[in-house]
Design a protein around this motif. Structure first.
Motif, short mmCIF file in Angstrom:
data_model
loop_
_atom_site.label_atom_id
_atom_site.label_comp_id
_atom_site.label_asym_id
_atom_site.label_seq_id
_atom_site.Cartn_x
_atom_site.Cartn_y
_atom_site.Cartn_z
N ASN A 1 -32.27 -2.92 22.53
CA ASN A 1 -32.14 -3.85 23.65
C ASN A 1 -33.50 -4.32 24.15
O ASN A 1 -33.69 -5.51 24.47
CB ASN A 1 -31.36 -3.19 24.79
N ARG A 2 -34.47 -3.39 24.21
CA ARG A 2 -35.81 -3.79 24.64
C ARG A 2 -36.44 -4.78 23.66
O ARG A 2 -37.07 -5.77 24.06
CB ARG A 2 -36.70 -2.55 24.79
N LEU A 3 -36.26 -4.49 22.37
CA LEU A 3 -36.84 -5.38 21.36
C LEU A 3 -36.16 -6.75 21.36
O LEU A 3 -36.81 -7.78 21.12
CB LEU A 3 -36.75 -4.73 19.98
N ARG A 4 -34.87 -6.76 21.60
CA ARG A 4 -34.17 -8.05 21.67
C ARG A 4 -34.66 -8.88 22.87
O ARG A 4 -34.84 -10.10 22.78
CB ARG A 4 -32.67 -7.82 21.77
N GLU A 5 -34.87 -8.21 24.00
CA GLU A 5 -35.39 -8.90 25.17
C GLU A 5 -36.79 -9.44 24.89
O GLU A 5 -37.13 -10.58 25.27
CB GLU A 5 -35.42 -7.96 26.37
N GLN A 6 -37.60 -8.61 24.22
CA GLN A 6 -38.95 -9.06 23.91
C GLN A 6 -38.93 -10.24 22.93
O GLN A 6 -39.72 -11.19 23.05
CB GLN A 6 -39.76 -7.90 23.30
N ALA A 7 -37.98 -10.21 21.99
CA ALA A 7 -37.86 -11.31 21.04
C ALA A 7 -37.47 -12.61 21.76
O ALA A 7 -37.96 -13.71 21.43
CB ALA A 7 -36.84 -10.97 19.96
N LYS A 8 -36.58 -12.49 22.76
CA LYS A 8 -36.18 -13.68 23.53
C LYS A 8 -37.38 -14.27 24.29
O LYS A 8 -37.60 -15.49 24.30
CB LYS A 8 -35.08 -13.31 24.52
N VAL A 9 -38.14 -13.38 24.91
CA VAL A 9 -39.31 -13.85 25.66
C VAL A 9 -40.33 -14.50 24.72
O VAL A 9 -40.89 -15.57 25.00
CB VAL A 9 -39.96 -12.68 26.43
N THR A 10 -40.55 -13.87 23.57
CA THR A 10 -41.51 -14.40 22.60
C THR A 10 -41.07 -15.77 22.09
O THR A 10 -41.89 -16.70 21.97
CB THR A 10 -41.65 -13.42 21.42
N ARG A 11 -39.78 -15.89 21.79
CA ARG A 11 -39.29 -17.19 21.31
C ARG A 11 -39.40 -18.26 22.41
O ARG A 11 -39.73 -19.43 22.13
CB ARG A 11 -37.85 -17.07 20.83
N ALA A 12 -39.14 -17.86 23.65
CA ALA A 12 -39.26 -18.83 24.76
C ALA A 12 -40.71 -19.30 24.89
O ALA A 12 -40.97 -20.50 25.08
CB ALA A 12 -38.78 -18.19 26.06
N PHE A 13 -41.65 -18.37 24.77
CA PHE A 13 -43.06 -18.76 24.81
C PHE A 13 -43.43 -19.65 23.62
O PHE A 13 -44.20 -20.60 23.75
CB PHE A 13 -43.95 -17.51 24.82
#
Length: 410
Positions: free
Chosen positions: A133-145
């Protein structure tokens, strides 16, 4: 929970059932040996027909003869063979009862070990799911950036690779969790695929005994130590049984017989009286010389007695080592729990800072992924230390010969 799982296994496990049957069989053997002290009664009934009538003093005798005999034999002295055999059977009953205790103790350790492995695997599943879940959240933030041009595509690819790896680790953890449930089901004689609801947490239980206290309990309670003691006593009885052949065997006998020319064996027309008789007496038998057979049997029994005495002494040393090693493992695990708890607190803070720095555009994606990996490792280290502590406690109680279904000294 763990207590109910242990109680269920002790009630239904076939290994314990087999050991219980062995104890009951030994008790029947003791009763059988006890019966040898009493008199033995035997009887026989026979019929004979001659091809022609015999003659005695110029008169014919019966050619049909029915005979009924009754004999009673009471052993008086057997060189202590009967007494030693009975005492050996009684000791064997006690040894089988101790074997049952050992079987129960071994089963408790197996169930507790499997139960703790199940709880540990459950914690690992939770940790793997949180990491995913943490990695998925980080992936979402990274993609948004990335979508707004604040981060390169490399960061997105790295985040997605870590998500994929985390998904794989979660699948492995869930499979291991299911495997541990199947093992528990097997020990509890439940269907291997049963979706049993095992509950519990890896909460360390306090233990404050010294090595001397642990050893004192182990020597007093351990079934295998007491079994070794019974083996020495049984070997001593075998020596006496072997030596009994050096002495005469004395018994008292009573015999009664009746015969006749009809099935009731109560005389005949030619012999209407004196058709029954009885006798009593003493009988002594002594095998004076058998080429050393009895002597060497006694020597063999003495060597076996020496062997089991040495094995008993060696077992005491092994018990001392096992108790101390379990206690050292328990102490080491306790220290590791404290270290791992501190490490987890630091890893959580480091991850929080890394995420905050990344979102503030002053940190890198690599920092976040590295902090996430260390957080997951810290969770696994704490889970492992707790499971190892409880497993060591389970084995320490077993090393002391004490059955503790819930690992507490209550």
């Amino acid at each position: 929970d763990m207590r109910r799982a242990v109680e269920s296994a002790l009630r239904d496990n076939q290994g314990v059932v087999a050991a219980r049957a062995g104890r009951d069989a030994a008790e029947e053997g003791r009763k059988s040996a006890r019966g040898a002290f009493g008199p033995a009664v035997s009887t026989s009934y026979g019929y004979d027909r001659l091809n022609e009538k015999p003659r005695s003093m110029s008169r014919e005798l019966d050619d049909d003869t029915y005979t009924w005999t009754v004999g009673v034999s009471q052993p008086l002295f057997t060189g202590l063979r009967l007494l030693s055999t009975y005492q050996k059977a009684a000791l064997e009953t006690e040894r089988q009862a101790l074997t049952l205790d050992k079987s129960r103790l071994d089963l408790v350790v197996q169930v507790q070990e499997a139960f703790l492995a199940y709880l540990k695997s459950g914690e690992n599943v939770r940790s793997a799911r949180d990491a995913l879940n943490r990695l998925r959240e980080q992936a979402k933030v990274t993609r948004a950036f990335y979508d707004v041009g604040l981060r390169p595509r490399l960061d997105v690819l790295q985040a997605e690779v870590d998500v994929t790896n985390a998904e794989s680790l979660l699948i492995t953890a869930e499979n291991n969790h299911a495997t541990q449930r199947a093992r528990l089901n097997t020990l509890l004689t439940l269907p291997v695929g049963s979706d049993t609801d095992y509950v519990g947490t890896l909460v360390p239980v306090g233990f404050d005994m010294t090595l001397e206290q642990c050893l004192e309990r182990a020597y007093r309670n351990r079934p295998d130590v007491r079994i070794a003691g019974k083996a020495v006593e049984i070997a001593g009885k075998d020596v006496r049984i072997a030596d009994s052949g050096l002495y005469p065997q004395v018994s008292a006998n009573f015999n009664w017989a009746t015969e006749g020319d009809h099935p009731e064996a109560s005389g005949s027309t030619l012999s209407p009286t004196g058709f029954s008789q009885w006798s009593t007496g003493l009988k002594a038998e002594w095998s004076v010389f058998e080429w050393g057979k009895t002597w060497y049997s006694g020597q063999q029994a003495r060597q076996v007695e020496t062997q089991v005495r040495a094995e008993e002494a060696n077992l005491h040393h092994e018990v001392a080592y096992e108790v101390q090693s379990r206690l050292l493992t328990l102490t080491d695990s306790s220290k590791r729990i404290a270290v791992a708890t501190k490490g987890l607190t630091q890893a959580e803070e480091a991850y929080r800072v890394a995420v905050a720095r990344y979102q503030a555009q002053v940190g890198t994606n690599t920092d976040v992924l590295d902090a996430q990996a260390k957080l997951t490792a810290a969770e696994a280290a704490l889970t492992g230390a707790k499971a190892e502590y409880l497993d060591a406690l389970s084995k320490l109680w077993a090393a002391m010969g004490e059955l503790k279904p819930s690992l507490t000294d209550g």
